[in-house]
Design an enzyme around this catalytic site. Structure first.
Site, PDB file in Angstrom:
ATOM      1  N   GLY A 323       0.828  -1.201   0.000  1.00 57.08           N
ATOM      2  CA  GLY A 323       0.000   0.000   0.000  1.00 57.08           C
ATOM      3  C   GLY A 323       0.860   1.247   0.000  1.00 57.08           C
ATOM      4  O   GLY A 323       1.948   1.286  -0.575  1.00 57.08           O
ATOM      5  N   GLU A 324       0.355   2.303   0.650  1.00 59.44           N
ATOM      6  CA  GLU A 324       1.086   3.560   0.805  1.00 59.44           C
ATOM      7  C   GLU A 324       1.442   4.229  -0.515  1.00 59.44           C
ATOM      8  O   GLU A 324       2.331   5.067  -0.577  1.00 59.44           O
ATOM      9  CB  GLU A 324       2.362   3.348   1.627  1.00 59.44           C
ATOM     10  CG  GLU A 324       2.118   2.792   3.008  1.00 59.44           C
ATOM     11  CD  GLU A 324       3.381   2.616   3.823  1.00 59.44           C
ATOM     12  OE1 GLU A 324       4.470   3.033   3.346  1.00 59.44           O
ATOM     13  OE2 GLU A 324       3.300   2.070   4.925  1.00 59.44           O
TER      14      GLU A 324
END
Length: 372
Positions: A323-324
């Site tokens: 993610g991120e």
């Protein structure tokens, strides 16, 4: 503060990208001295950039921005993530801000500015710089299997914040946004939105998220199932849906995506969170997905379903599940290459390659052994 939002306006505000510019880009590709389709996906990406820029030739990407929306979610209290519910999101925000998170390192490597927007992190505001927390709506969101994530007023407020951030990025000269999120439990919330909007059951959209085992997956699946029951009665009202089973970060991302499309600012989606918000935005304006690219697949079943509904093809599949914004950020070099390959002018090497150095001769076995 006026928190009303006229969602119907986006139907007329969001126009299609420039088809004439896309056709001109296709003609430029055809005129290059190369085999037909020789540059593969770069050609499709370059033509898309021409259409969203409305430019012929394409302008090289010079001001990309990684934009991360952060928020905590009540479902995380069920232990459905490998990351800790208490303080987990705050630690991820700190890692991004101090430059140690992978997304921060990659952003530097690819020449992209990075911005974090805290909508609902469950931490004291004093923990982060004022520019990070200035748009915070609340501290954490409700546990959506039992209660609403937000009030209707908070959902509208977050949506408008997302719109305002899109306006800010346009005014700053950003020419491409790499969109990501920071939040423990966010993949479960995204799965609820995708399941509700695609008409599937919990098991079809419940993924492994941060790397959970079978036992935790069953708990997560049950939470998604119960949340879906609360989501279905409000499917006809997108803001009510975001308030009921979304969160402040989800509402802000949705508002951002729509306003970015209205302002002709192209966006690369990251994982299932941005894809779920894109599905909500698509319900509001069916043209909006033409302004977005799908960054990457992550293995989340809800993400594949969302991309299929959005008719978006991921730029790559490097099996990035962190993610991120990392998956979307890894698509940036390909988009930069596509814009450079289609831009006007010829490539000029930055510097002449150094002359090859002649290596010293290796000693013989006899010399190594000290024999005559």
């Amino acid at each position: 503060m006026d928190t009303t939002v006229d969602l119907d306006a986006f139907a007329s505000l969001v126009e299609r990208p420039d088809d004439a510019a896309r056709r001109a880009a296709d003609e430029r590709w055809a005129a290059l001295d190369q085999p037909r389709g020789g540059l593969g996906r770069l050609q499709e990406l370059g033509s898309w950039l021409a259409s969203v820029q409305g430019a012929d030739p394409v302008r090289p990407l010079s001001a990309p921005r990684v934009l991360l929306f952060a928020g905590d979610h009540g479902l995380a209290s069920l232990g459905i993530s490998a990351r800790p519910a208490e303080g987990g999101t705050a630690r991820r925000v700190h890692a991004v801000l101090d430059g140690t998170a992978p997304v921060a390192k990659l952003a530097r490597r690819f020449g992209a500015e990075l911005r974090v927007v805290d909508l609902s992190v469950d931490a004291p505001e004093a923990e982060f710089p004022a520019e990070v927390t200035q748009h915070r709506v609340r501290r954490g969101s409700g546990r959506i299997d039992l209660e609403d994530a937000l009030t209707a007023e908070q959902a509208a407020q977050a949506f408008r914040i997302g719109m305002a951030i899109a306006d800010e990025e346009v005014e700053l000269g950003t020419d491409l946004v790499v969109l990501g999120d920071l939040g423990v439990g966010s993949t479960a919330v995204a799965a609820v939105l995708v399941g509700a909007l695609c008409g599937t059951d919990a098991a079809a959209v419940c993924g492994r998220g941060s790397g959970i085992d079978d036992k935790v997956w069953m708990v997560k699946c049950a939470a998604i199932r119960d949340s879906l029951r609360r989501a279905r009665p409000v499917l006809g009202d997108q803001l009510a849906l975001l308030a009921t089973v979304g969160g402040a970060d989800f509402a802000a991302i949705t508002g951002f995506l729509l306003q970015a499309a209205a302002r002709r600012l192209p966006v690369v989606l990251d994982g299932v969170v941005s894809a779920a918000c894109a599905l909500v935005a698509q319900r509001i304006s069916f043209r909006a997905p033409e302004w977005w690219q799908a960054g990457a697949l992550t293995g989340e079943p809800a993400l594949a379903k969302a991309y299929d509904r959005l008719t978006l093809t991921p730029v790559h599949d490097q099996q990035v599940t962190a993610g991120e914004g990392i998956g979307a950020l890894l698509a940036l070099p390909l988009l930069q290459a596509a814009s450079d390959a289609l831009a006007e002018g010829e490539f000029v090497p930055a510097a002449a390659p150094a002359a090859p150095r002649t290596p010293a001769p290796l000693p013989s076995a006899a010399e190594l052994l000290g024999r005559p």
